[in-house]
Write a protein that holds these residues in place. Structure first.
Motif, PDB file in Angstrom:
ATOM      1  N   LEU A  91       0.929  -1.277  -0.202  1.00  0.00           N
ATOM      2  CA  LEU A  91       0.084  -0.079  -0.005  1.00  0.00           C
ATOM      3  C   LEU A  91       0.780   1.326   0.009  1.00  0.00           C
ATOM      4  N   CYS A  92       0.727   2.123  -0.897  1.00  0.00           N
ATOM      5  CA  CYS A  92       1.332   3.569  -0.885  1.00  0.00           C
ATOM      6  C   CYS A  92       1.036   3.912   0.294  1.00  0.00           C
ATOM      7  N   PRO A  93       2.242   4.822   0.907  1.00  0.00           N
ATOM      8  CA  PRO A  93       2.074   5.148   2.469  1.00  0.00           C
ATOM      9  C   PRO A  93       1.000   6.375   2.429  1.00  0.00           C
ATOM     10  N   GLU A  94       0.948   7.004   1.257  1.00  0.00           N
ATOM     11  CA  GLU A  94      -0.261   8.376   1.350  1.00  0.00           C
ATOM     12  C   GLU A  94      -1.730   7.680   1.365  1.00  0.00           C
ATOM     13  N   SER A  95      -1.809   6.519   0.990  1.00  0.00           N
ATOM     14  CA  SER A  95      -3.067   5.934   0.966  1.00  0.00           C
ATOM     15  C   SER A  95      -3.803   5.420   2.271  1.00  0.00           C
ATOM     16  N   SER A  96      -5.055   5.492   2.243  1.00  0.00           N
ATOM     17  CA  SER A  96      -5.825   5.244   3.312  1.00  0.00           C
ATOM     18  C   SER A  96      -6.139   3.650   3.488  1.00  0.00           C
ATOM     19  N   PHE A  97      -5.702   2.964   4.386  1.00  0.00           N
ATOM     20  CA  PHE A  97      -6.198   1.360   4.390  1.00  0.00           C
ATOM     21  C   PHE A  97      -7.516   1.175   4.424  1.00  0.00           C
ATOM     22  N   GLU A  98      -8.339   2.260   5.227  1.00  0.00           N
ATOM     23  CA  GLU A  98      -9.648   2.185   5.493  1.00  0.00           C
ATOM     24  C   GLU A  98     -10.509   1.977   4.181  1.00  0.00           C
ATOM     25  N   HIS A  99     -10.068   3.003   3.536  1.00  0.00           N
ATOM     26  CA  HIS A  99     -10.613   3.293   2.162  1.00  0.00           C
ATOM     27  C   HIS A  99     -10.333   2.120   1.309  1.00  0.00           C
ATOM     28  N   VAL A 100      -9.395   1.639   1.288  1.00  0.00           N
ATOM     29  CA  VAL A 100      -8.581   0.353   0.368  1.00  0.00           C
ATOM     30  C   VAL A 100      -9.681  -0.923   0.985  1.00  0.00           C
ATOM     31  N   ILE A 101      -9.748  -0.916   1.975  1.00  0.00           N
ATOM     32  CA  ILE A 101     -10.859  -2.266   2.375  1.00  0.00           C
ATOM     33  C   ILE A 101     -12.074  -2.057   1.991  1.00  0.00           C
ATOM     34  N   ALA A 102     -12.526  -0.812   2.235  1.00  0.00           N
ATOM     35  CA  ALA A 102     -14.075  -0.739   1.576  1.00  0.00           C
ATOM     36  C   ALA A 102     -14.178  -0.725   0.202  1.00  0.00           C
ATOM     37  N   SER A 103     -13.416  -0.219  -0.514  1.00  0.00           N
ATOM     38  CA  SER A 103     -13.165  -0.228  -1.973  1.00  0.00           C
ATOM     39  C   SER A 103     -13.160  -1.761  -2.703  1.00  0.00           C
ATOM     40  N   LEU A 104     -12.064  -2.490  -1.915  1.00  0.00           N
ATOM     41  CA  LEU A 104     -11.584  -3.590  -2.286  1.00  0.00           C
ATOM     42  C   LEU A 104     -13.061  -4.556  -2.306  1.00  0.00           C
ATOM     43  N   MET A 105     -13.621  -4.491  -1.017  1.00  0.00           N
ATOM     44  CA  MET A 105     -14.836  -5.498  -0.628  1.00  0.00           C
ATOM     45  C   MET A 105     -15.867  -5.195  -1.931  1.00  0.00           C
ATOM     46  N   ARG A 106     -16.219  -3.925  -2.166  1.00  0.00           N
ATOM     47  CA  ARG A 106     -17.080  -3.477  -3.067  1.00  0.00           C
ATOM     48  C   ARG A 106     -16.747  -3.968  -4.513  1.00  0.00           C
ATOM     49  N   TYR A 107     -15.405  -4.014  -4.922  1.00  0.00           N
ATOM     50  CA  TYR A 107     -15.075  -4.621  -6.263  1.00  0.00           C
ATOM     51  C   TYR A 107     -15.106  -6.186  -6.108  1.00  0.00           C
ATOM     52  N   LEU A 108     -14.927  -6.810  -5.093  1.00  0.00           N
ATOM     53  CA  LEU A 108     -15.058  -8.304  -4.842  1.00  0.00           C
ATOM     54  C   LEU A 108     -16.520  -8.788  -5.035  1.00  0.00           C
ATOM     55  N   SER A 109     -17.477  -7.791  -4.374  1.00  0.00           N
ATOM     56  CA  SER A 109     -18.746  -8.324  -4.250  1.00  0.00           C
ATOM     57  C   SER A 109     -19.643  -8.498  -5.857  1.00  0.00           C
ATOM     58  N   PRO A 110     -20.472  -9.550  -5.640  1.00  0.00           N
ATOM     59  CA  PRO A 110     -21.070 -10.054  -4.560  1.00  0.00           C
ATOM     60  C   PRO A 110     -20.334 -11.434  -4.194  1.00  0.00           C
ATOM     61  N   GLY A 111     -19.338 -11.760  -4.601  1.00  0.00           N
ATOM     62  CA  GLY A 111     -18.490 -13.120  -4.443  1.00  0.00           C
ATOM     63  C   GLY A 111     -17.674 -12.927  -3.274  1.00  0.00           C
ATOM     64  N   VAL A 112     -17.944 -12.393  -2.139  1.00  0.00           N
ATOM     65  CA  VAL A 112     -17.108 -12.111  -1.061  1.00  0.00           C
ATOM     66  C   VAL A 112     -18.051 -12.007   0.068  1.00  0.00           C
ATOM     67  N   ILE A 113     -17.611 -12.786   1.333  1.00  0.00           N
ATOM     68  CA  ILE A 113     -18.267 -12.764   2.528  1.00  0.00           C
ATOM     69  C   ILE A 113     -17.153 -11.873   3.656  1.00  0.00           C
ATOM     70  N   THR A 114     -15.892 -12.573   3.446  1.00  0.00           N
ATOM     71  CA  THR A 114     -14.879 -12.026   4.241  1.00  0.00           C
ATOM     72  C   THR A 114     -13.442 -11.644   3.390  1.00  0.00           C
ATOM     73  N   LEU A 115     -12.763 -10.742   3.743  1.00  0.00           N
ATOM     74  CA  LEU A 115     -11.640 -10.393   3.067  1.00  0.00           C
ATOM     75  C   LEU A 115     -10.590 -10.126   4.402  1.00  0.00           C
ATOM     76  N   SER A 116      -9.390 -11.005   3.995  1.00  0.00           N
ATOM     77  CA  SER A 116      -8.744 -10.918   5.166  1.00  0.00           C
ATOM     78  C   SER A 116      -7.303 -10.524   4.878  1.00  0.00           C
TER      79      SER A 116
END
Length: 340
Positions: A91-116
């Protein structure tokens, strides 16, 4: 933010993807074990073939890359063989991990229930807060040594018990007319035999009995051999060995960059435990750092043990992050943990 998904083999076959990963790692961790060379070798020796490379972009600039694999039905996790100290996530140091988590969950949906995201180092990615749909948990405490310019300064800061113990071991070795020495193996052509010697040590001990030891004939042995040969060509690898006369007593497999030495593996001859060969090696490793200036930091990346506290007071906690599709799933998972 937008995402792309590719087979993880892109980190072996696609020069553009390889260059992008290494460029991002240059910003994110700069650790040798997070370069494409190490990740691709881990995929080769420990992968299942279903791993995927996720690339996050913002205005065509790459801010995140990760190797993910399905760990169960609709469950995704970072690729994390035990031979890699951290999960395959940059992860680029300037990026928000929280935003990445939320964005990646949306991208993987609907085929994801958990992302670790496993074994994340807070040195490189700040620990996010718990949320209704995000659980952040401790993994292990891990230690490191900041090495001063002068060995005597460091040695004065150590406990009397440690110094007395090592003096006693050296006196016993001298009384037995045993000459002890540390050597550094750095040449690429010498790495296969150094890893093989390490494997012989580990296989002769409790890990051999448990079936978890490195040896030349298993995937671990092939991984470490390939990795150390390749990184020795780049000047990033060293095996520190401690010898009693012509008998190998202890060995450390290490990677080094930016004057930071990462100890990937440690083994010692358990029949020589009464001489504390692993401790003698660690002391001389630190003395070498002070005298040569080759490195000024030693990273362990292993679970904190009592012996770590004899060498350092510096520890931090690696952590895991699990994101859930919704808050109800997180609550249900928490209930299962409580009951289980």
């Amino acid at each position: 933010m937008r995402w792309e998904m590719h087979p993880a083999s892109a980190l072996v076959e696609d020069r553009g993807a390889m260059a992008s990963w290494d460029r991002l790692n240059g910003q994110a961790t700069r650790q040798v074990f997070m370069d494409t060379n190490a990740i691709s070798l881990a995929l080769k020796h420990f992968g299942c073939g279903r791993e995927r490379l996720l690339i996050g972009k913002c205005h065509e600039e790459i801010f995140c890359m990760a190797v993910l694999v399905k760990s169960g039905l609709m469950r995704w996790a970072t690729f994390q063989p035990s031979q890699l100290p951290l999960g395959a996530f940059l992860l680029c140091p300037e990026s928000s991990f929280e935003h990445v988590i939320a964005s990646l969950m949306r991208y993987l949906s609907p085929g994801v229930i958990t992302l670790s995201f496993t074994q994340i180092d807070p040195f490189f990615v700040a620990r996010p807060p718990d949320r209704e749909t995000v659980r952040v948990s401790d993994h292990v405490e891990t230690g490191w040594i900041e090495i001063p310019d002068d060995f005597e300064d460091y040695w004065r800061s150590r406990s009397k018990n440690l110094k007395k113990s090592l003096r006693s071991q050296e006196n016993k070795l001298a009384a037995a007319n045993v000459v002890s020495r540390m050597c550094s193996v750095q040449a690429p052509e010498d790495m296969p035999s150094a890893v093989a010697r390490f494997g012989d040590l580990e296989s002769a001990g409790w890990k051999g009995k448990a079936g978890t030891a490195v040896h030349a004939g298993n995937a671990q042995g092939r991984f470490y051999t390939d990795l150390m040969v390749a990184e020795a060509l780049n000047g990033n690898a060293v095996v520190h060995e401690y010898w009693f006369d012509d008998r190998l007593a202890a060995s450390n497999i290490c990677l080094v960059r930016d004057k930071s030495l990462v100890v990937l593996k440690t083994a010692y001859n358990e029949s020589l435990d009464h001489f504390s060969p692993a401790f003698l090696l660690r002391r001389d490793q630190i003395r070498l750092a002070c005298d040569s200036g080759e490195f000024n930091r030693i990273e362990f990346y292993g679970r904190k043990r009592d012996w770590h506290t004899r060498w350092t007071e510096k520890f931090r906690t690696l952590y895991h992050v699990t994101a859930y599709r919704n808050a109800a799933l997180r609550r249900a998972a928490g209930l299962v943990r409580m009951l289980g």
